[in-house]
Design a protein around this motif. Structure first.
Motif, PDB file in Angstrom:
ATOM      1  N   TYR A  62       0.843  -1.214   0.000  1.00 27.01           N
ATOM      2  CA  TYR A  62       0.000   0.000   0.000  1.00 27.01           C
ATOM      3  C   TYR A  62       0.878   1.264   0.000  1.00 27.01           C
ATOM      4  N   ARG A  63       1.912   1.248   0.829  1.00 31.04           N
ATOM      5  CA  ARG A  63       2.844   2.382   0.903  1.00 31.04           C
ATOM      6  C   ARG A  63       3.520   2.612  -0.451  1.00 31.04           C
ATOM      7  N   LEU A  64       3.999   1.529  -1.088  1.00 30.59           N
ATOM      8  CA  LEU A  64       4.688   1.662  -2.382  1.00 30.59           C
ATOM      9  C   LEU A  64       3.743   2.165  -3.462  1.00 30.59           C
ATOM     10  N   ARG A  65       2.486   1.673  -3.494  1.00 30.07           N
ATOM     11  CA  ARG A  65       1.537   2.130  -4.506  1.00 30.07           C
ATOM     12  C   ARG A  65       1.187   3.614  -4.302  1.00 30.07           C
ATOM     13  N   MET A  71       4.361  10.045  -7.307  1.00 26.39           N
ATOM     14  CA  MET A  71       5.526  10.313  -8.152  1.00 26.39           C
ATOM     15  C   MET A  71       5.249  10.107  -9.639  1.00 26.39           C
ATOM     16  N   ALA A  72       4.086   9.579 -10.017  1.00 32.08           N
ATOM     17  CA  ALA A  72       3.829   9.257 -11.424  1.00 32.08           C
ATOM     18  C   ALA A  72       3.810  10.528 -12.257  1.00 32.08           C
ATOM     19  N   PRO A  73       4.653  10.628 -13.325  1.00 30.92           N
ATOM     20  CA  PRO A  73       4.685  11.841 -14.146  1.00 30.92           C
ATOM     21  C   PRO A  73       3.505  11.911 -15.113  1.00 30.92           C
ATOM     22  N   GLU A  74       3.005  10.737 -15.579  1.00 27.90           N
ATOM     23  CA  GLU A  74       1.930  10.742 -16.548  1.00 27.90           C
ATOM     24  C   GLU A  74       0.601  10.598 -15.819  1.00 27.90           C
ATOM     25  N   THR A  75      -0.284  11.521 -16.091  1.00 32.96           N
ATOM     26  CA  THR A  75      -1.572  11.547 -15.385  1.00 32.96           C
ATOM     27  C   THR A  75      -2.525  10.463 -15.850  1.00 32.96           C
ATOM     28  N   GLU A  76      -2.303   9.866 -17.072  1.00 34.37           N
ATOM     29  CA  GLU A  76      -3.239   8.852 -17.569  1.00 34.37           C
ATOM     30  C   GLU A  76      -3.183   7.557 -16.761  1.00 34.37           C
ATOM     31  N   ARG A  77      -2.100   7.289 -15.995  1.00 33.54           N
ATOM     32  CA  ARG A  77      -1.997   6.063 -15.197  1.00 33.54           C
ATOM     33  C   ARG A  77      -2.549   6.245 -13.795  1.00 33.54           C
ATOM     34  N   LEU A  78      -2.880   7.487 -13.401  1.00 32.09           N
ATOM     35  CA  LEU A  78      -3.357   7.735 -12.038  1.00 32.09           C
ATOM     36  C   LEU A  78      -4.634   6.953 -11.711  1.00 32.09           C
ATOM     37  N   PRO A  79      -5.611   6.848 -12.642  1.00 34.27           N
ATOM     38  CA  PRO A  79      -6.813   6.056 -12.286  1.00 34.27           C
ATOM     39  C   PRO A  79      -6.488   4.581 -11.986  1.00 34.27           C
ATOM     40  N   GLU A  80      -5.568   4.026 -12.802  1.00 35.85           N
ATOM     41  CA  GLU A  80      -5.207   2.602 -12.579  1.00 35.85           C
ATOM     42  C   GLU A  80      -4.556   2.404 -11.218  1.00 35.85           C
ATOM     43  N   GLY A  82      -4.756   4.406  -8.654  1.00 42.10           N
ATOM     44  CA  GLY A  82      -5.740   4.728  -7.620  1.00 42.10           C
ATOM     45  C   GLY A  82      -6.639   3.548  -7.329  1.00 42.10           C
ATOM     46  N   ALA A  83      -7.026   2.825  -8.414  1.00 44.07           N
ATOM     47  CA  ALA A  83      -7.868   1.615  -8.194  1.00 44.07           C
ATOM     48  C   ALA A  83      -7.109   0.571  -7.392  1.00 44.07           C
ATOM     49  N   GLN A  84      -5.796   0.413  -7.703  1.00 38.42           N
ATOM     50  CA  GLN A  84      -4.983  -0.539  -6.953  1.00 38.42           C
ATOM     51  C   GLN A  84      -4.894  -0.142  -5.483  1.00 38.42           C
ATOM     52  N   LEU A  85      -4.759   1.188  -5.222  1.00 33.41           N
ATOM     53  CA  LEU A  85      -4.699   1.661  -3.830  1.00 33.41           C
ATOM     54  C   LEU A  85      -5.996   1.349  -3.098  1.00 33.41           C
ATOM     55  N   SER A  86      -7.123   1.550  -3.778  1.00 39.78           N
ATOM     56  CA  SER A  86      -8.419   1.264  -3.138  1.00 39.78           C
ATOM     57  C   SER A  86      -8.535  -0.216  -2.783  1.00 39.78           C
TER      58      SER A  86
END
Length: 522
Positions: A62-65, A71-80, A82-86
């Motif tokens: 959870y901490r690493l995700r 730190m992710a530079p590309e915003t298009e991967r944030l939803p993916e 975020g789903a993993q964090l949830s």
């Protein structure tokens, strides 16, 4: 007090069973304790340790995700991400709940400081982490990174507290493992102690059987061999015993004394013959001038001598018959057969021998010797001999030894009758097809007297009432004999049997047991 061999063996067997039961109960109680501790270890401790490891892995993931999200530079991967964090958050909550339910179920109310500190540190870390994620989503990258760093100490504190809980759980598991080992070692020592006691008692029972049963039987055999060799002064061991061995010893004493009387009568007969011959010679010398008178005197003396010889011979035969009868009665006392069965079996054997064309003297000897066919049953234990139900395979093996025991008791005698009886005893359970016992002889390798007596014994047993069966009808018994011709019975003996069936029926009716139904009406 009279204590029979049977009672002694039963008492020894009960003692052995009691020791084995005690050993079994002790082992079961110890195994129960080991089982309880092992169940707790496998059902509670090991799953708890596995849960702690999974909690450690999921919180780290959870901490690493969260760091990847910030730190992710590309915003298009944030939803993916975020789903993993949830999903990780849901999984962590589920693991927390499962672990605490497991603690309550195991009844472990010891020191939970490590777990409580972990939950407090995680509760401190989680809002910081969520604020960092919110800042990233709002586009404030610098604020998100600062919050990630701020949450680092809280996360490390939570991880350290979780390790304290892992160490505590491992210590409890180690203690329960040690208890399992100690309980097993104690059970092993106590079971081995009872095993030693059982072996000691078994050795004592074996010594008892050796001293009180085997040695007396060896003494009987040695005495029989000495008596058969003509040493009638041989002492018989065990005469003063009050059990079955004593009964056998007293019967053997009577047998010895009877043979001694018979030997004495033979000596007296020889002396009488010599005296008569001397008297005849003296009469011839003194009455040379009266030839006719001398011839008449010689004729009278010869007639008297023949009568005396005939009387002595008859007396000897009667004594041998009495010996056979008494030994047969001793066998009867050790069996479920009746005295009438012994008589009938002998008479039927004599009739079949006549039908097969044997000489009259041989037929009469077979008739007498057949009555001793089961003398070996005196050596079979009561619990097997008198068992009302079907014998087990091991009991059947012991029962079948009575044929060889009968041979050992009777063979080696100088008497032709006793030697013939020994052949009957050892061969009357052999079968024509070679499936009998004790030697599995087949066909004409079986002595003729054994083939005759096997047929007579089976037929009379079928026609008689026994505690374990009803009497068969004549038709059913005759059909059984005919069906087993060429397998169990010698076909020639079967043919001779049916050629004299009316005479055999007459024997069954004349020498009937009190409880036997009418042969022709059965």
């Amino acid at each position: 007090m009279k204590i029979s061999v049977k009672s002694s063996i039963i008492a020894a067997a009960v003692l052995m069973i009691a020791l084995l039961c005690a050993q079994g109960l002790l082992g079961l109680s110890k195994l129960g304790a080991v089982h309880a501790t092992t169940v707790d270890l496998t059902a509670n401790r090991l799953p708890t340790a596995e849960l702690l490891g999974e909690i450690d892995a999921q919180t780290t993931r959870y901490r690493l995700r969260a760091m990847r999200f910030v730190m992710a530079p590309e915003t298009e991967r944030l939803p993916e991400i975020g789903a993993q964090l949830s999903l990780s958050g849901v999984k962590i909550a589920e693991l927390f709940a499962r672990y605490e339910v497991g603690l309550d179920r195991s009844g472990d109310h010891g020191d939970r400081t490590g777990w409580i500190r972990f939950r407090e540190a995680w509760a401190t870390y989680l809002p910081i982490q969520e604020a960092s994620i919110a800042a990233k989503r709002a586009g404030d990258q610098i604020r998100a990174i600062d919050l990630i760093e701020e949450g680092r100490e809280a996360f490390l504190t939570a991880t350290a507290a979780l390790q304290v809980e892992v160490v505590r759980n491992a210590a409890i598991s180690g203690e329960e493992t040690r208890l399992v080992g100690e309980t097993y070692a104690a059970a092993r020592r106590e079971v081995m102690l009872f095993a030693f006691l059982a072996i000691t008692v078994g050795a004592a029972i074996a010594a008892y059987v050796l001293l009180h049963l085997t040695k007396p039987m060896q003494g009987f055999r040695a005495a029989m061999q000495a008596i058969a060799a003509g040493r009638f002064e041989t002492p018989i061991p065990g005469v003063r015993r009050s059990d079955e061995i004593g009964d056998m010893a007293r019967t053997l004493v009577y047998f010895r004394d009877t043979l001694a009387d018979a030997d004495r009568l033979r000596v007296e007969q020889a002396e009488l013959d010599n005296a008569n011959l001397k008297m005849i010679a003296e009469a011839q010398q003194a009455e040379l001038t009266a030839i006719e008178d001398t011839q008449s005197l010689i004729a009278e003396l010869a007639e008297s001598l023949d009568a005396q010889v005939e009387e002595k011979t008859r007396h000897l035969l009667e004594r041998e018959r009495e010996i056979v009868w008494r030994l047969s009665r001793a066998t009867e006392r050790r069996d479920n057969d009746t005295g009438a069965h012994i008589v009938r079996m002998g008479l039927i054997s004599g009739i079949v021998a006549e039908a097969m064309g044997l000489p009259e003297s041989d037929c009469r000897m077979i008739e007498i010797a057949a009555q001793m066919h089961d003398v070996g049953k005196v050596g079979i234990p009561d619990e097997i001999l008198f068992k009302p139900g079907r014998l087990t395979p091991d009991e059947r093996v012991i029962m079948e030894t009575h044929a060889l025991l009968g041979w050992e008791i009777l063979h080696g005698s100088d008497s032709p009758l006793i030697r013939l009886a020994a052949e009957v005893a050892v061969s009357h359970h052999e079968k024509w097809d070679g499936t009998g016992y004790p030697h599995r002889l087949a066909g004409e390798a079986i002595p003729l007297v054994g083939r005759i007596c096997a047929l007579a014994d089976v037929f009379d047993a079928l026609m008689a009432v026994r505690p374990y069966k009803q009497a068969w009808s004549l038709d059913k018994a005759a059909e059984f004999i005919e069906q087993n011709s060429g397998t169990h019975f010698d076909p020639a003996c079967v043919a001779a049997f049916f050629s004299r069936i009316e005479d055999i029926i007459a024997v069954i009716e004349t020498e009937r047991d009190p409880q036997t139904v009418d042969v022709r009406a059965a």
